[in-house]
Design an enzyme around this catalytic site. Structure first.
Site, PDB file in Angstrom:
ATOM      1  N   GLY A  14       0.893  -1.142  -0.132  1.00 18.91           N
ATOM      2  CA  GLY A  14      -0.171   0.093   0.290  1.00 18.91           C
ATOM      3  C   GLY A  14       0.948   1.337  -0.008  1.00 18.91           C
ATOM      4  O   GLY A  14       1.913   1.308   0.780  1.00 18.91           O
ATOM      5  N   ARG A  75       1.571  -5.267  -5.814  1.00 21.98           N
ATOM      6  CA  ARG A  75       1.618  -6.282  -4.965  1.00 21.98           C
ATOM      7  C   ARG A  75       1.930  -7.507  -5.760  1.00 21.98           C
ATOM      8  O   ARG A  75       1.636  -7.216  -6.937  1.00 21.98           O
ATOM      9  CB  ARG A  75       0.187  -6.641  -4.144  1.00 21.98           C
ATOM     10  CG  ARG A  75      -0.332  -5.360  -3.407  1.00 21.98           C
ATOM     11  CD  ARG A  75      -1.371  -5.934  -2.259  1.00 21.98           C
ATOM     12  NE  ARG A  75      -1.254  -5.079  -1.151  1.00 21.98           N
ATOM     13  CZ  ARG A  75      -1.810  -3.852  -0.917  1.00 21.98           C
ATOM     14  NH1 ARG A  75      -2.538  -3.255  -1.893  1.00 21.98           N
ATOM     15  NH2 ARG A  75      -1.746  -3.203   0.207  1.00 21.98           N
ATOM     16  N   ASP A 106       3.865  -4.152   6.731  1.00 16.40           N
ATOM     17  CA  ASP A 106       4.473  -5.415   7.250  1.00 16.40           C
ATOM     18  C   ASP A 106       4.566  -6.456   6.215  1.00 16.40           C
ATOM     19  O   ASP A 106       5.509  -7.459   6.329  1.00 16.40           O
ATOM     20  CB  ASP A 106       3.677  -5.885   8.509  1.00 16.40           C
ATOM     21  CG  ASP A 106       2.342  -5.871   8.246  1.00 16.40           C
ATOM     22  OD1 ASP A 106       1.756  -5.668   6.941  1.00 16.40           O
ATOM     23  OD2 ASP A 106       1.618  -6.047   9.222  1.00 16.40           O
ATOM     24  N   THR A 129       3.272   3.605   5.729  1.00 14.63           N
ATOM     25  CA  THR A 129       1.707   3.046   5.600  1.00 14.63           C
ATOM     26  C   THR A 129       1.374   4.230   6.415  1.00 14.63           C
ATOM     27  O   THR A 129       1.499   4.462   7.572  1.00 14.63           O
ATOM     28  CB  THR A 129       1.568   1.685   6.248  1.00 14.63           C
ATOM     29  OG1 THR A 129       0.378   1.433   6.695  1.00 14.63           O
ATOM     30  CG2 THR A 129       2.275   1.464   7.562  1.00 14.63           C
ATOM     31  N   ASP A 131      -1.572   3.833   8.087  1.00 14.52           N
ATOM     32  CA  ASP A 131      -2.146   3.044   9.443  1.00 14.52           C
ATOM     33  C   ASP A 131      -1.476   3.300  10.618  1.00 14.52           C
ATOM     34  O   ASP A 131      -2.177   3.223  11.865  1.00 14.52           O
ATOM     35  CB  ASP A 131      -2.535   1.715   8.949  1.00 14.52           C
ATOM     36  CG  ASP A 131      -3.627   1.318   8.123  1.00 14.52           C
ATOM     37  OD1 ASP A 131      -4.353   2.303   7.835  1.00 14.52           O
ATOM     38  OD2 ASP A 131      -3.505   0.500   7.219  1.00 14.52           O
ATOM     39  N   ASP A 133       0.466   1.223  12.025  1.00 16.99           N
ATOM     40  CA  ASP A 133       0.326   0.037  12.789  1.00 16.99           C
ATOM     41  C   ASP A 133       1.486  -0.859  12.863  1.00 16.99           C
ATOM     42  O   ASP A 133       1.535  -2.168  12.815  1.00 16.99           O
ATOM     43  CB  ASP A 133      -0.736  -0.883  12.176  1.00 16.99           C
ATOM     44  CG  ASP A 133      -0.775  -1.200  10.716  1.00 16.99           C
ATOM     45  OD1 ASP A 133       0.270  -0.486  10.045  1.00 16.99           O
ATOM     46  OD2 ASP A 133      -1.491  -1.931  10.219  1.00 16.99           O
ATOM     47  N   ARG A 166     -27.351  18.195  11.570  1.00 17.06           N
ATOM     48  CA  ARG A 166     -27.200  16.814  11.242  1.00 17.06           C
ATOM     49  C   ARG A 166     -26.265  16.093  11.939  1.00 17.06           C
ATOM     50  O   ARG A 166     -25.192  16.591  12.454  1.00 17.06           O
ATOM     51  CB  ARG A 166     -26.851  16.672   9.837  1.00 17.06           C
ATOM     52  CG  ARG A 166     -27.922  16.679   8.725  1.00 17.06           C
ATOM     53  CD  ARG A 166     -27.615  16.707   7.229  1.00 17.06           C
ATOM     54  NE  ARG A 166     -28.696  16.956   6.460  1.00 17.06           N
ATOM     55  CZ  ARG A 166     -28.824  17.578   5.136  1.00 17.06           C
ATOM     56  NH1 ARG A 166     -27.610  17.898   4.757  1.00 17.06           N
ATOM     57  NH2 ARG A 166     -29.766  17.592   4.681  1.00 17.06           N
ATOM     58  N   ARG A 175      -8.458  -0.897   9.207  1.00 15.54           N
ATOM     59  CA  ARG A 175      -9.285  -2.178   9.120  1.00 15.54           C
ATOM     60  C   ARG A 175      -8.910  -2.815  10.522  1.00 15.54           C
ATOM     61  O   ARG A 175      -9.843  -3.615  11.079  1.00 15.54           O
ATOM     62  CB  ARG A 175      -8.822  -3.229   7.921  1.00 15.54           C
ATOM     63  CG  ARG A 175     -10.051  -3.495   7.104  1.00 15.54           C
ATOM     64  CD  ARG A 175      -9.545  -4.199   5.891  1.00 15.54           C
ATOM     65  NE  ARG A 175      -8.908  -3.219   4.945  1.00 15.54           N
ATOM     66  CZ  ARG A 175      -8.437  -3.345   3.837  1.00 15.54           C
ATOM     67  NH1 ARG A 175      -7.893  -4.420   3.721  1.00 15.54           N
ATOM     68  NH2 ARG A 175      -8.169  -2.331   3.157  1.00 15.54           N
ATOM     69  N   GLY A 189     -12.425  17.235  16.729  1.00 17.25           N
ATOM     70  CA  GLY A 189     -13.644  17.693  17.941  1.00 17.25           C
ATOM     71  C   GLY A 189     -14.726  16.448  17.602  1.00 17.25           C
ATOM     72  O   GLY A 189     -15.932  17.012  17.816  1.00 17.25           O
ATOM     73  N   HIS A 257     -10.082   6.669  -0.198  1.00 22.62           N
ATOM     74  CA  HIS A 257      -8.579   6.487  -0.839  1.00 22.62           C
ATOM     75  C   HIS A 257      -8.064   7.963  -0.645  1.00 22.62           C
ATOM     76  O   HIS A 257      -6.777   7.782  -1.042  1.00 22.62           O
ATOM     77  CB  HIS A 257      -8.365   5.635  -2.164  1.00 22.62           C
ATOM     78  CG  HIS A 257      -8.385   4.116  -2.194  1.00 22.62           C
ATOM     79  ND1 HIS A 257      -9.529   3.652  -1.875  1.00 22.62           N
ATOM     80  CD2 HIS A 257      -7.422   3.494  -1.879  1.00 22.62           C
ATOM     81  CE1 HIS A 257      -9.312   2.360  -1.836  1.00 22.62           C
ATOM     82  NE2 HIS A 257      -7.943   2.201  -1.809  1.00 22.62           N
TER      83      HIS A 257
HETATM   84  P1  ADP Z   1       2.358  -4.071   2.800  1.00 21.48           P
HETATM   85  O1  ADP Z   1       3.549  -4.074   2.510  1.00 21.48           O
HETATM   86  O2  ADP Z   1       1.698  -2.805   2.561  1.00 21.48           O
HETATM   87  O3  ADP Z   1       1.750  -4.722   3.929  1.00 21.48           O
HETATM   88  P2  ADP Z   1       1.396  -6.387   1.274  1.00 21.48           P
HETATM   89  O4  ADP Z   1       0.878  -7.179   2.506  1.00 21.48           O
HETATM   90  O5  ADP Z   1       0.382  -6.541   0.161  1.00 21.48           O
HETATM   91  O6  ADP Z   1       1.643  -4.982   1.759  1.00 21.48           O
HETATM   92  O7  ADP Z   1       2.621  -6.929   0.891  1.00 21.48           O
HETATM   93  C1  ADP Z   1       3.546  -6.453  -0.032  1.00 21.48           C
HETATM   94  C2  ADP Z   1       4.150  -7.541  -1.105  1.00 21.48           C
HETATM   95  O8  ADP Z   1       5.124  -8.210  -0.216  1.00 21.48           O
HETATM   96  C3  ADP Z   1       3.346  -8.460  -1.475  1.00 21.48           C
HETATM   97  O9  ADP Z   1       2.630  -8.545  -2.577  1.00 21.48           O
HETATM   98  C4  ADP Z   1       4.281  -9.804  -1.728  1.00 21.48           C
HETATM   99  O10 ADP Z   1       4.949  -9.726  -2.695  1.00 21.48           O
HETATM  100  C5  ADP Z   1       5.157  -9.371  -0.699  1.00 21.48           C
HETATM  101  N1  ADP Z   1       4.918 -10.180   0.755  1.00 21.48           N
HETATM  102  C6  ADP Z   1       4.103 -10.278   1.633  1.00 21.48           C
HETATM  103  N2  ADP Z   1       3.960 -11.173   2.418  1.00 21.48           N
HETATM  104  C7  ADP Z   1       4.854 -12.353   1.834  1.00 21.48           C
HETATM  105  C8  ADP Z   1       5.408 -13.491   2.459  1.00 21.48           C
HETATM  106  N3  ADP Z   1       4.787 -14.141   3.402  1.00 21.48           N
HETATM  107  N4  ADP Z   1       6.433 -13.966   1.413  1.00 21.48           N
HETATM  108  C9  ADP Z   1       6.794 -13.426   0.519  1.00 21.48           C
HETATM  109  N5  ADP Z   1       6.608 -12.137  -0.182  1.00 21.48           N
HETATM  110  C10 ADP Z   1       5.767 -11.685   0.673  1.00 21.48           C
END
Ligand code: ADP
Length: 327
Positions: A14, A75, A106, A129, A131, A133, A166, A175, A189, A257
């Site tokens: 993202g 992705r 992550d 990101t 978020d 998080d 309103r 999420r 606020g 978005h």
């Molecule tokens: P974000 O980095 O924003 O959390 P994603 O969860 O979509 O986004 O992860 C981004 C990309 O990282 C995925 O499309 C994939 O190519 C790679 N990735 C995520 N998890 C794994 C995993 N367990 N093993 C290998 N590549 C991964």
């Protein structure tokens, strides 16, 4: 220790405001320290396809203020397979890239960690990101900008809400976590803030709205994080409140978005600049498998596996402040 002469940089998963400022920082730090830098397009997808472009200090002119990412993000399912990662590794070796900086969330860090384990390839992560998080940093890149975007939008919604007496339900991103909802809610606020970490229950929401009306408020704003479980969704919540409190004129606004876009705030630009410097310097010092973060205004490093597995906590004190403010 591997001698690092060429560093790859990419954005993955993202997108968030501030990613360009981080790319700029990585590229310029490389130029400053006389290390080659290669931009990898579309994250792991571009790594597998060999979509590389050499970057010098001038390749990143005029991007610090831009939202999105000039290197694009993607992705990539193929990177989840051993064959996909092998192709990516072969391309990096062919290009002479000795290490990479991944800017993402992550998921992207999980991919980097697995890649590091398989090929003993040096990697450093920068958390990008909205978020907020990710464990190991008080702020992720883009969070502050997203808060400003949300607050600005809610200020506008409040203008129209108070002109018509309103009640507005405003859905914001989050999420699994309510950091955006809680912080933007206090900043704008809001009368109530509904987050995934706490389920106040629908009855308490009704009580609070009744109290608001009785205390003479002319409009109400309720911020709802995407993942909140008070209702099935924000529209279900609206129907419920309209049924129970028929004299309320209720509207819903889903910000969507737009929260991911826009010019990064000064805070995010400074943070990105600091993190990029630290990422490159750490690689050159032989460090790997770490994420750059900020804590107590110092730039720190956290093992990537901890950053992925750890959980961020919602600020309970901020919930208390919000309760007091919405009297
Ligand atoms: P974000 O980095 O924003 O959390 P994603 O969860 O979509 O986004 O992860 C981004 C990309 O990282 C995925 O499309 C994939 O190519 C790679 N990735 C995520 N998890 C794994 C995993 N367990 N093993 C290998 N590549 C991964």
């Amino acid at each position: 220790m591997k001698n690092i002469r060429k560093i790859g940089v990419f954005t993955s998963g993202g997108d968030s405001p501030g990613m360009n400022a981080a790319i700029r920082s990585v590229v310029r730090t490389c130029a400053y320290l006389k290390v080659d830098c290669i931009g990898i397009y579309r994250g792991y997808q571009g790594m597998i396809e060999g979509d590389f472009k050499p970057m010098d200090a001038r390749s990143v002119n005029n991007i610090i203020q831009k939202g999105g990412t000039i290197l694009k993000s993607a992705r990539c399912q193929e990177f989840r397979t051993k064959e996909g990662r092998q192709k990516a590794y072969d391309n990096l070796v062919r290009e002479g890239i000795d290490a990479f900086v991944v800017i993402g969330g992550d998921g992207s860090f999980t991919g980097a960690m697995i890649f590091n384990q398989e090929f003993d390839f040096p990697v450093i992560g920068i958390p990008g990101t909205i978020d907020n998080d990710i464990f190991g940093t008080t702020y992720t890149l883009g969070f502050d900008t997203a808060l400003n975007t949300v607050v600005e939008a809610i200020d506008k919604i409040r203008d129209t809400a108070s002109s018509h007496n309103r009640l507005f339900f405003v859905e914001v991103m989050g999420r699994d976590v309510g950091h955006i909802a809680l912080n933007a809610g206090v900043g704008a606020g809001a009368e109530e803030i509904l987050i995934p970490e706490e389920n106040l229950g629908r009855e308490r929401l009704l009580e609070s709205l009744k109290r608001s009306k009785e205390s003479g408020k002319s409009s109400s704003i309720v911020i709802v994080a995407e993942g909140d479980k008070t209702g099935k969704n924000i529209f279900d919540l609206k129907d419920f409140v309209e049924e129970k409190l028929p004299d309320y004129d209720v509207r819903v606004s889903v910000l969507g978005h737009m929260q991911r876009g826009g010019s990064p705030s000064c805070y995010d630009r400074v943070l990105a600049s600091r993190m990029g410097v630290k990422a490159v310097e750490s690689l050159l010092e032989g460090k790997t498998n770490l994420m750059v973060g900020i804590q107590d205004n110092a730039i720190i490093l956290t093992p990537i596996n901890k950053a992925i597995k750890g959980h961020t906590k919602i600020d309970k004190e901020l919930i208390r402040v919000s309760d007091i403010m919405s009297i």
